[in-house]
Scaffold this motif. Structure first.
Motif, PDB file in Angstrom:
ATOM      1  N   PHE A  30       0.788  -1.210  -0.048  1.00  0.00           N
ATOM      2  CA  PHE A  30       0.060  -0.188  -0.088  1.00  0.00           C
ATOM      3  C   PHE A  30       0.843   1.309  -0.043  1.00  0.00           C
ATOM      4  CE2 PHE A  30      -2.008   3.408   2.742  1.00  0.00           C
ATOM      5  CZ  PHE A  30      -3.132   3.491   1.878  1.00  0.00           C
ATOM      6  N   VAL A  31       2.039   1.152   0.936  1.00  0.00           N
ATOM      7  CA  VAL A  31       2.681   2.512   0.886  1.00  0.00           C
ATOM      8  C   VAL A  31       3.505   2.680  -0.242  1.00  0.00           C
ATOM      9  CG1 VAL A  31       4.830   3.285   2.182  1.00  0.00           C
ATOM     10  CG2 VAL A  31       3.175   2.206   3.318  1.00  0.00           C
ATOM     11  N   LYS A  32       3.889   1.732  -1.032  1.00  0.00           N
ATOM     12  CA  LYS A  32       4.563   1.826  -2.324  1.00  0.00           C
ATOM     13  C   LYS A  32       3.625   2.531  -3.392  1.00  0.00           C
ATOM     14  CE  LYS A  32       8.004  -1.710  -1.793  1.00  0.00           C
ATOM     15  NZ  LYS A  32       8.479  -3.107  -2.217  1.00  0.00           N
ATOM     16  N   SER A  33       2.277   2.086  -3.509  1.00  0.00           N
ATOM     17  CA  SER A  33       1.428   2.274  -4.471  1.00  0.00           C
ATOM     18  C   SER A  33       0.626   3.701  -3.967  1.00  0.00           C
ATOM     19  CB  SER A  33       0.639   1.077  -4.676  1.00  0.00           C
ATOM     20  OG  SER A  33      -0.226   0.888  -3.864  1.00  0.00           O
ATOM     21  N   ALA A  34       0.457   4.140  -3.014  1.00  0.00           N
ATOM     22  CA  ALA A  34      -0.579   5.185  -2.373  1.00  0.00           C
ATOM     23  C   ALA A  34      -0.038   6.381  -2.982  1.00  0.00           C
ATOM     24  CB  ALA A  34      -0.779   5.138  -0.905  1.00  0.00           C
ATOM     25  N   SER A  35      -1.208   7.279  -3.038  1.00  0.00           N
ATOM     26  CA  SER A  35      -0.993   8.760  -3.201  1.00  0.00           C
ATOM     27  C   SER A  35      -0.609   9.535  -1.849  1.00  0.00           C
ATOM     28  CB  SER A  35      -2.251   9.208  -3.805  1.00  0.00           C
ATOM     29  OG  SER A  35      -3.150   9.341  -2.926  1.00  0.00           O
ATOM     30  N   LEU A  36      -0.165  10.726  -2.033  1.00  0.00           N
ATOM     31  CA  LEU A  36       0.204  11.439  -0.781  1.00  0.00           C
ATOM     32  C   LEU A  36      -1.007  11.481   0.105  1.00  0.00           C
ATOM     33  CD1 LEU A  36       2.042  12.992   1.110  1.00  0.00           C
ATOM     34  CD2 LEU A  36       1.337  15.051  -0.332  1.00  0.00           C
TER      35      LEU A  36
END
Length: 101
Positions: free
Chosen positions: A7-13
């Motif tokens: 999730f952290v790698k693919s999530a937006s700000l």
């Protein structure tokens, strides 16, 4: 943990900020619960009680125990039945008057 890393790698700000807010809220709630537990345990110690003392009060069953009304030997075991609820297999097709306890 793999899901979080993914999730952290693919999530937006904005998604990361929202996740951080949820995590911060969860940490705060957990901390408050731990403090409350400590307060309760300290109060119990102060009053000379244990957790077992509280559990005895909460688990007392006010229903009365019903004595078995019927008794029969079935497959080498003694089977008892109060006459309430579903009739056990041992008592299927049996004259109950012959097996009064």
């Amino acid at each position: 943990m793999k899901e979080i890393r993914s999730f952290v790698k693919s999530a937006s700000l904005s998604e990361l900020e929202k996740a951080k807010q949820l995590i911060d809220t969860a940490i705060e709630k957990y901390t408050q619960q731990q403090e409350a537990k400590k307060e309760v345990l300290d109060l119990l110690k102060e009053k000379g009680l244990t957790l077992e003392d509280l559990q005895d009060v909460a688990t007392t069953d006010k229903r009365t125990k019903v004595k078995p009304k019927y008794r029969i030997e079935f497959n080498g075991e003694i089977v008892e039945w109060t006459g309430r609820g579903k009739r056990p297999k041992a008592f299927q097709g049996v004259d109950l008057t012959k097996h009064l306890a």
